[in-house]
Design an enzyme around this catalytic site. Structure first.
Site, PDB file in Angstrom:
ATOM      1  N   TYR A 237       4.962  -9.160   6.857  1.00  0.00           N
ATOM      2  CA  TYR A 237       4.655  -7.872   7.317  1.00  0.00           C
ATOM      3  C   TYR A 237       4.782  -7.774   8.860  1.00  0.00           C
ATOM      4  CZ  TYR A 237       1.673  -8.043   3.041  1.00  0.00           C
ATOM      5  OH  TYR A 237       1.526  -8.306   1.695  1.00  0.00           O
TER       6      TYR A 237
ATOM      7  N   ASP B 173       0.761  -1.261  -0.022  1.00  0.00           N
ATOM      8  CA  ASP B 173      -0.042   0.001  -0.070  1.00  0.00           C
ATOM      9  C   ASP B 173       0.814   1.346  -0.178  1.00  0.00           C
ATOM     10  OD1 ASP B 173      -2.553  -1.216   0.130  1.00  0.00           O
ATOM     11  OD2 ASP B 173      -2.368  -1.622   2.184  1.00  0.00           O
TER      12      ASP B 173
ATOM     13  N   TYR C 194      -5.209  -9.196   2.336  1.00  0.00           N
ATOM     14  CA  TYR C 194      -4.951  -7.821   2.505  1.00  0.00           C
ATOM     15  C   TYR C 194      -4.777  -7.557   4.042  1.00  0.00           C
ATOM     16  CZ  TYR C 194      -6.735  -6.781  -2.229  1.00  0.00           C
ATOM     17  OH  TYR C 194      -6.988  -6.646  -3.560  1.00  0.00           O
TER      18      TYR C 194
END
Ligand SMILES: [Zn+2]
Ligand SMILES: [Zn+2]
Length: 454
Positions: free
Chosen positions: A344, A277, A416
């Site tokens: 992440y 993002d 996501y």
């Protein structure tokens, strides 16, 4: 000489004589009809050798006592002087004080082999401003030229010929190799020169240069690729401050500019193994990317110094590493890598204090979980609504304060992560919000690693 050798020789000469009697043919076009006979000899030498033999035998006939034979020999010599453009026959006739007609333009090539040097020089000139290691010459022919040759071959039952296209491409290619020291490459040429020897038109198809590497995005707030203004679609308007873009900079542009400067290309496209993002950093070993440079004038790039100039130009924002040359096939593989594993790091804040037990449960329930995720609300306007199943391999939770934590999530690509935290109004299940039973918000998101092994 055995009988059959004599027969074959006679046949080659007889067919050639018939061809020349009917059609004017240059040395190349006559020789090309026998191109597969012999080796390491040019068609023009084949054609000339045949014409010379025919002239010798015609001369002998001219010296005969028989009047009819003399006349026949003279007719052949005149034919060779005109239809064959054979200088030896012309000289011979002049010495004998015989008149003969004008040389005629070749029926098959219209004289284009005569102009080949000029065309080849033009080809070499057109390549001048490009750096390349290998090339291919493609020939564009008027349809009637190919049809004429096909009919000609059928008429004389030609068996051992080469096509005019092949001969032209071979001769021009050989000259480029000789003059520029570059090699022909039939599989993956860097440059294809398209030549129409009849019109003299030349066009270049300069194939792209692909440079692969990994990038790290060190700051938040820049998108991966150039984002065209949605209002003006790139033309420039008030909303985008007349830039035509939604954001002044992107990873793509920061990397592309120094590459364009080094390669003198006409443009670039950017390919990457997935994307983060805009507000997420990309850390660790970086994310694999390939930049495609269109119509580069320079290809022999020092990648180490290119790396340095990119990192200089994008200092503090983007960093590239491990630059190497790649090809189209690598782009395909890279695109297939979107599902590669990712790690992440996300900072999560809750709307209340969370207990250690709750955090232990979070870690336990998400490690090894399958997440069912419908396309997030925030991207629904540009992606179709569908349900995805994504694996989480491992989750590590670290407390930062009473109501905030750091999570490290190793998961399948395409998950996501922001929605994994919030739950996206039930569109993502399970979620951090749901498991804890409190509203959870992602504060900062970074990609720490992209695994390229599949
Ligand atoms: Zn010709
Ligand atoms: Zn705009």
């Amino acid at each position: 000489m055995t009988g059959s050798e004599g027969e074959n020789l006679k046949r080659i000469l007889e067919i050639s004589l018939k061809m020349l009697e009917k059609y004017p043919l240059c040395d190349n076009c006559l020789g090309r009809q026998f191109a597969l006979l012999g080796f390491g000899v040019d068609n023009c030498d084949r054609g000339r050798a045949i014409k010379l033999l025919l002239a010798l035998s015609a001369h002998e006939m001219v010296l005969s006592k028989d009047k009819r034979e003399r006349e026949e020999g003279m007719a052949i010599l005149k034919m060779l002087a005109t239809n064959g453009s054979l200088k030896m026959a012309q000289d011979l006739l002049r010495r004998m004080k015989r008149r003969f007609g004008e040389e005629k333009e070749c029926f098959l090539c219209g004289g284009c082999f005569k102009n080949l040097q000029e065309i080849t020089d033009k080809v070499i000139k057109s390549l001048e401003e490009y750096e390349f290691n290998d090339f291919l010459v493609g020939i564009k022919l008027p349809l009637e030229v190919e049809e004429r040759e096909d009919e000609f071959k059928a008429e004389f039952s030609v068996q051992y010929s080469e096509s005019i296209r092949n001969e032209l491409s071979r001769l021009i290619g050989r000259e480029v190799t000789r003059k520029l020291g570059k090699n022909a490459n039939y599989m993956k040429p860097q440059i294809v020169v398209l030549v129409n020897p009849f019109s003299g038109d030349i066009s270049l198809q300069v194939n792209s240069l692909f440079i692969a590497g990994r990038y790290r995005k060190l700051i938040r707030g820049i998108p991966q690729s150039k984002w065209i203004c949605i209002k003006c679609r790139g033309k420039g308007c008030e909303r985008c401050g007349w830039t035509g873009k939604m954001y002044p900079e992107s990873v793509e542009e920061l990397i592309a500019k120094p590459i364009l400067e080094a390669t003198l290309g006409e443009g670039t496209s950017f390919h990457a193994a997935g994307r983060e993002d805009r507000d997420a950093r990309m850390l660790g070993r970086g994310r694999p990317f390939i930049i495609e440079v269109k119509k580069p004038k320079k290809r022999n790039i020092d990648l180490k110094s290119l790396e340095k100039s990119i990192n200089e130009y994008a200092k503090g924002k983007v960093e590239v590493l491990n630059l190497r040359l790649a090809d189209k096939e690598d782009v395909r593989k890279l695109k297939g890598m979107e599902g590669a594993q990712k790690v992440y790091r996300v900072i999560v804040r809750f709307d209340r204090e969370v207990t250690d037990d709750e955090l232990a449960r979070l870690e336990r329930e998400l490690s090894g979980a399958i997440i069912y995720q419908r396309t997030p609300m925030r991207v629904l306007h540009r992606r179709s609504d569908k349900l995805r199943e994504k694996h989480i391999y491992e989750v590590k939770v670290k407390r930062l304060s009473k109501d905030s934590i750091e999570m490290r999530i190793k998961c399948q690509g395409g998950l996501y992560v922001k929605e994994l935290i919030t739950g996206d109004n039930g569109r993502t299940e399970p979620s951090v919000s749901k498991i804890i039973g409190a509203k959870a918000e992602p504060v900062d998101l970074d990609v720490l690693d992209v695994f390229t092994r599949r």
